[in-house]
Design a protein around this motif. Structure first.
Motif, PDB file in Angstrom:
ATOM      1  N   PHE A  98      27.705  -7.325   8.644  1.00 21.63           N
ATOM      2  CA  PHE A  98      27.614  -6.282   7.631  1.00 21.63           C
ATOM      3  C   PHE A  98      28.990  -5.746   7.302  1.00 21.63           C
ATOM      4  CE2 PHE A  98      26.647  -3.744  11.476  1.00 21.63           C
ATOM      5  CZ  PHE A  98      27.524  -2.684  11.332  1.00 21.63           C
ATOM      6  N   ASP A  99      29.087  -5.164   6.111  1.00 17.59           N
ATOM      7  CA  ASP A  99      30.357  -4.691   5.584  1.00 17.59           C
ATOM      8  C   ASP A  99      30.207  -3.245   5.129  1.00 17.59           C
ATOM      9  OD1 ASP A  99      33.097  -5.047   4.596  1.00 17.59           O
ATOM     10  OD2 ASP A  99      32.179  -4.858   2.603  1.00 17.59           O
ATOM     11  N   HIS A 100      31.237  -2.467   5.383  1.00 14.95           N
ATOM     12  CA  HIS A 100      31.294  -1.090   4.894  1.00 14.95           C
ATOM     13  C   HIS A 100      31.939  -1.107   3.508  1.00 14.95           C
ATOM     14  CE1 HIS A 100      30.949  -0.456   9.240  1.00 14.95           C
ATOM     15  NE2 HIS A 100      30.487   0.750   8.942  1.00 14.95           N
ATOM     16  N   LEU A 101      31.250  -0.602   2.486  1.00 15.00           N
ATOM     17  CA  LEU A 101      31.829  -0.561   1.140  1.00 15.00           C
ATOM     18  C   LEU A 101      33.081   0.305   1.134  1.00 15.00           C
ATOM     19  CD1 LEU A 101      28.607  -0.300  -1.030  1.00 15.00           C
ATOM     20  CD2 LEU A 101      30.003  -2.313  -0.555  1.00 15.00           C
ATOM     21  N   LEU A 102      32.962   1.509   1.643  1.00 11.19           N
ATOM     22  CA  LEU A 102      34.139   2.339   1.886  1.00 11.19           C
ATOM     23  C   LEU A 102      34.504   2.083   3.342  1.00 11.19           C
ATOM     24  CD1 LEU A 102      36.185   4.519   1.052  1.00 11.19           C
ATOM     25  CD2 LEU A 102      34.514   6.241   1.796  1.00 11.19           C
ATOM     26  N   PRO A 103      35.591   1.349   3.574  1.00 10.57           N
ATOM     27  CA  PRO A 103      35.927   0.961   4.956  1.00 10.57           C
ATOM     28  C   PRO A 103      36.016   2.161   5.895  1.00 10.57           C
ATOM     29  CG  PRO A 103      37.330  -0.159   3.373  1.00 10.57           C
ATOM     30  CD  PRO A 103      36.562   0.865   2.605  1.00 10.57           C
ATOM     31  N   ARG A 104      35.659   1.917   7.131  1.00  8.21           N
ATOM     32  CA  ARG A 104      35.732   2.978   8.143  1.00  8.21           C
ATOM     33  C   ARG A 104      37.149   3.512   8.269  1.00  8.21           C
ATOM     34  NH1 ARG A 104      32.724   0.594  13.243  1.00  8.21           N
ATOM     35  NH2 ARG A 104      33.962   2.245  14.157  1.00  8.21           N
ATOM     36  N   SER A 105      38.144   2.642   8.071  1.00  5.91           N
ATOM     37  CA  SER A 105      39.542   3.077   8.151  1.00  5.91           C
ATOM     38  C   SER A 105      39.902   4.075   7.058  1.00  5.91           C
ATOM     39  CB  SER A 105      40.484   1.870   8.067  1.00  5.91           C
ATOM     40  OG  SER A 105      40.329   1.213   6.814  1.00  5.91           O
ATOM     41  N   LYS A 138      37.397 -11.746   3.462  1.00  2.82           N
ATOM     42  CA  LYS A 138      38.085 -11.683   2.166  1.00  2.82           C
ATOM     43  C   LYS A 138      38.248 -10.235   1.717  1.00  2.82           C
ATOM     44  CE  LYS A 138      37.540 -13.188  -2.648  1.00  2.82           C
ATOM     45  NZ  LYS A 138      36.666 -13.921  -3.579  1.00  2.82           N
ATOM     46  N   LYS A 139      37.187  -9.416   1.879  1.00  2.00           N
ATOM     47  CA  LYS A 139      37.259  -8.018   1.467  1.00  2.00           C
ATOM     48  C   LYS A 139      38.143  -7.215   2.420  1.00  2.00           C
ATOM     49  CE  LYS A 139      34.549  -3.877   0.627  1.00  2.00           C
ATOM     50  NZ  LYS A 139      34.904  -3.097   1.802  1.00  2.00           N
ATOM     51  N   GLY A 140      38.005  -7.499   3.700  1.00  7.02           N
ATOM     52  CA  GLY A 140      38.811  -6.777   4.683  1.00  7.02           C
ATOM     53  C   GLY A 140      38.588  -5.280   4.610  1.00  7.02           C
ATOM     54  N   GLY A 141      39.643  -4.515   4.768  1.00  8.07           N
ATOM     55  CA  GLY A 141      39.561  -3.058   4.749  1.00  8.07           C
ATOM     56  C   GLY A 141      39.900  -2.479   3.396  1.00  8.07           C
ATOM     57  N   ARG A 142      39.659  -3.246   2.340  1.00  8.14           N
ATOM     58  CA  ARG A 142      40.014  -2.784   0.986  1.00  8.14           C
ATOM     59  C   ARG A 142      38.769  -2.343   0.216  1.00  8.14           C
ATOM     60  NH1 ARG A 142      43.235  -8.109  -0.507  1.00  8.14           N
ATOM     61  NH2 ARG A 142      41.428  -8.894   0.596  1.00  8.14           N
ATOM     62  N   LEU A 143      39.005  -1.672  -0.900  1.00  4.17           N
ATOM     63  CA  LEU A 143      37.933  -1.225  -1.775  1.00  4.17           C
ATOM     64  C   LEU A 143      37.603  -2.316  -2.786  1.00  4.17           C
ATOM     65  CD1 LEU A 143      39.205   2.405  -2.488  1.00  4.17           C
ATOM     66  CD2 LEU A 143      37.447   1.706  -0.861  1.00  4.17           C
ATOM     67  N   LEU A 144      36.357  -2.387  -3.195  1.00  5.59           N
ATOM     68  CA  LEU A 144      35.914  -3.405  -4.158  1.00  5.59           C
ATOM     69  C   LEU A 144      36.668  -3.309  -5.479  1.00  5.59           C
ATOM     70  CD1 LEU A 144      32.036  -3.720  -3.866  1.00  5.59           C
ATOM     71  CD2 LEU A 144      33.762  -5.416  -3.318  1.00  5.59           C
ATOM     72  N   LEU A 194      39.622  -5.520  -5.811  1.00  4.63           N
ATOM     73  CA  LEU A 194      39.411  -6.942  -5.556  1.00  4.63           C
ATOM     74  C   LEU A 194      38.645  -7.589  -6.695  1.00  4.63           C
ATOM     75  CD1 LEU A 194      38.220  -6.565  -1.874  1.00  4.63           C
ATOM     76  CD2 LEU A 194      40.395  -7.505  -2.585  1.00  4.63           C
ATOM     77  N   ASP A 195      38.653  -8.902  -6.704  1.00  3.47           N
ATOM     78  CA  ASP A 195      37.856  -9.655  -7.676  1.00  3.47           C
ATOM     79  C   ASP A 195      36.518 -10.033  -7.032  1.00  3.47           C
ATOM     80  OD1 ASP A 195      37.195 -10.978 -10.008  1.00  3.47           O
ATOM     81  OD2 ASP A 195      38.116 -12.866  -9.366  1.00  3.47           O
ATOM     82  N   MET A 196      35.804  -9.012  -6.544  1.00  3.47           N
ATOM     83  CA  MET A 196      34.498  -9.206  -5.918  1.00  3.47           C
ATOM     84  C   MET A 196      33.543  -8.197  -6.522  1.00  3.47           C
ATOM     85  SD  MET A 196      35.513  -9.584  -1.863  1.00  3.47           S
ATOM     86  CE  MET A 196      33.909 -10.094  -1.271  1.00  3.47           C
ATOM     87  N   THR A 197      32.290  -8.609  -6.675  1.00  2.86           N
ATOM     88  CA  THR A 197      31.277  -7.682  -7.183  1.00  2.86           C
ATOM     89  C   THR A 197      30.112  -7.633  -6.210  1.00  2.86           C
ATOM     90  OG1 THR A 197      30.232  -9.426  -8.486  1.00  2.86           O
ATOM     91  CG2 THR A 197      31.859  -8.046  -9.612  1.00  2.86           C
ATOM     92  N   LEU A 198      29.399  -6.556  -6.274  1.00  3.51           N
ATOM     93  CA  LEU A 198      28.244  -6.329  -5.414  1.00  3.51           C
ATOM     94  C   LEU A 198      26.984  -6.732  -6.179  1.00  3.51           C
ATOM     95  CD1 LEU A 198      27.821  -5.100  -2.590  1.00  3.51           C
ATOM     96  CD2 LEU A 198      27.571  -2.888  -3.693  1.00  3.51           C
ATOM     97  N   ASN A 199      26.143  -7.550  -5.569  1.00  2.00           N
ATOM     98  CA  ASN A 199      24.900  -7.990  -6.222  1.00  2.00           C
ATOM     99  C   ASN A 199      23.894  -6.861  -6.368  1.00  2.00           C
ATOM    100  OD1 ASN A 199      25.888 -10.593  -6.441  1.00  2.00           O
ATOM    101  ND2 ASN A 199      24.919 -11.287  -4.548  1.00  2.00           N
ATOM    102  N   ALA A 200      23.840  -5.954  -5.399  1.00  5.16           N
ATOM    103  CA  ALA A 200      22.904  -4.823  -5.442  1.00  5.16           C
ATOM    104  C   ALA A 200      23.510  -3.655  -4.681  1.00  5.16           C
ATOM    105  CB  ALA A 200      21.564  -5.214  -4.819  1.00  5.16           C
ATOM    106  N   ASN A 201      23.300  -2.470  -5.193  1.00  5.38           N
ATOM    107  CA  ASN A 201      23.813  -1.282  -4.525  1.00  5.38           C
ATOM    108  C   ASN A 201      22.993  -0.975  -3.280  1.00  5.38           C
ATOM    109  OD1 ASN A 201      25.910  -0.681  -6.346  1.00  5.38           O
ATOM    110  ND2 ASN A 201      24.438   0.220  -7.767  1.00  5.38           N
ATOM    111  N   PRO A 202      23.644  -0.529  -2.230  1.00  3.57           N
ATOM    112  CA  PRO A 202      22.906  -0.188  -1.007  1.00  3.57           C
ATOM    113  C   PRO A 202      22.064   1.068  -1.227  1.00  3.57           C
ATOM    114  CG  PRO A 202      25.198   0.429  -0.788  1.00  3.57           C
ATOM    115  CD  PRO A 202      25.078  -0.303  -2.091  1.00  3.57           C
ATOM    116  N   PHE A 203      20.971   1.174  -0.480  1.00  3.19           N
ATOM    117  CA  PHE A 203      20.085   2.330  -0.569  1.00  3.19           C
ATOM    118  C   PHE A 203      19.329   2.448   0.749  1.00  3.19           C
ATOM    119  CE2 PHE A 203      17.660  -1.337  -1.811  1.00  3.19           C
ATOM    120  CZ  PHE A 203      16.392  -1.133  -1.302  1.00  3.19           C
TER     121      PHE A 203
END
Length: 188
Positions: free
Chosen positions: A108-115, A135-141, A144-153
Motif C-alpha cells: 500500500f501507498d500513502h498519497l500524502l507520504p508519511r514523511s 516509482k512514486k516514492g515519498g513524492r506527491l502525485l 509525477l506523471d502518475m494518476t490515481l484510478n480511484a480516490n480512496p474512501f
C-alpha cells in the motif's frame, strides 16, 4: 470449482454460516466453520441446519447428515465500519494497483507520504504494486506523471461484501449457491 460430496474428507466439508437473516456473515473471507464447530453448534441449539452434505457422520448413539449450510438463531449486527487493515484496503481496491491496475506484488501507498505528515487511514492509503510504489516514492502525485484510478474512501462493510463477491473461494459446494450470489441467472 464446485465440489460434490463424493469421497470428500470431513476436513473438506465446511459449513457456510449464515446470519439469522440468511445472508453470509462475510463474503471475503467467506464465513465457513469446520465440521466440528458446526456439529457442536447444532447440538447447543445455536444454529438451524439449512442444507446438508450427503456425508453421514456416526457415533455409537446417533447418525447425522453433515450440515453444509447453517443459519445462526440469533442475529449478529454487522459492523457498519470495517476495521482499517491491509487486507481490507486491498479488498476495497479490488486487489489491484490504483496506479497501473496490476494485481502482482501488492503493497500500500500513502498519497500524502508519511514523511510529509500523511496519516495511515482510509482516505490517504491506496493499494499499489511494488514498482509503482517505488516509482512514486515519498513524492506527491501532482509532481509525477502518475494518476490515481480511484480516490480512496472509507468503505462500509456492505462495500467490502460486494467486492468480496468478485473473489470466490477455490471451492464452492452446490448447496451454498443460493446464499452467495444473488445476481446469478436462475435456472428455468
Amino acid at each position: 470449482m464446485i465440489l460434490t460430496d463424493q469421497n470428500l474428507s470431513l476436513e473438506k466439508c465446511p459449513a457456510l454460516v449464515l446470519n439469522a437473516d440468511y445472508r453470509p456473515l462475510s463474503y471475503y473471507p467467506l464465513s465457513l466453520w469446520n465440521w466440528q464447530d458446526s456439529i457442536k453448534s447444532v447440538f447447543l441449539d445455536r444454529v438451524s441446519i439449512v442444507s446438508n452434505y450427503e456425508k453421514i457422520i456416526r457415533s455409537p448413539s446417533f447418525n447425522m447428515r453433515l450440515p453444509s449450510v447453517i443459519a445462526l438463531k440469533s442475529f449478529i449486527k454487522p459492523q457498519p465500519n470495517p476495521s482499517f487493515t491491509r487486507f481490507n484496503v486491498f479488498l476495497r481496491d479490488r486487489f489491484s494497483c490504483q496506479y497501473c491496475g496490476s494485481d502482482q506484488e501488492l503493497t500500500f501507498d500513502h498519497l500524502l507520504p508519511r514523511s510529509k505528515g500523511g496519516q495511515t487511514n482510509w482516505n490517504n492509503v491506496v493499494t499499489a504494486c511494488s514498482s509503482c510504489n517505488v516509482k512514486k516514492g515519498g513524492r506527491l502525485l501532482k509532481n509525477l506523471d502518475m494518476t490515481l484510478n480511484a480516490n480512496p474512501f472509507q468503505p462500509s462493510t456492505e462495500d467490502l461484501h460486494k467486492n468480496g463477491k468478485n473473489f470466490p473461494p477455490n471451492f464452492l459446494h452446490k448447496s451454498w449457491m443460493d446464499y452467495l450470489y444473488w445476481d446469478v441467472e436462475l435456472e428455468a
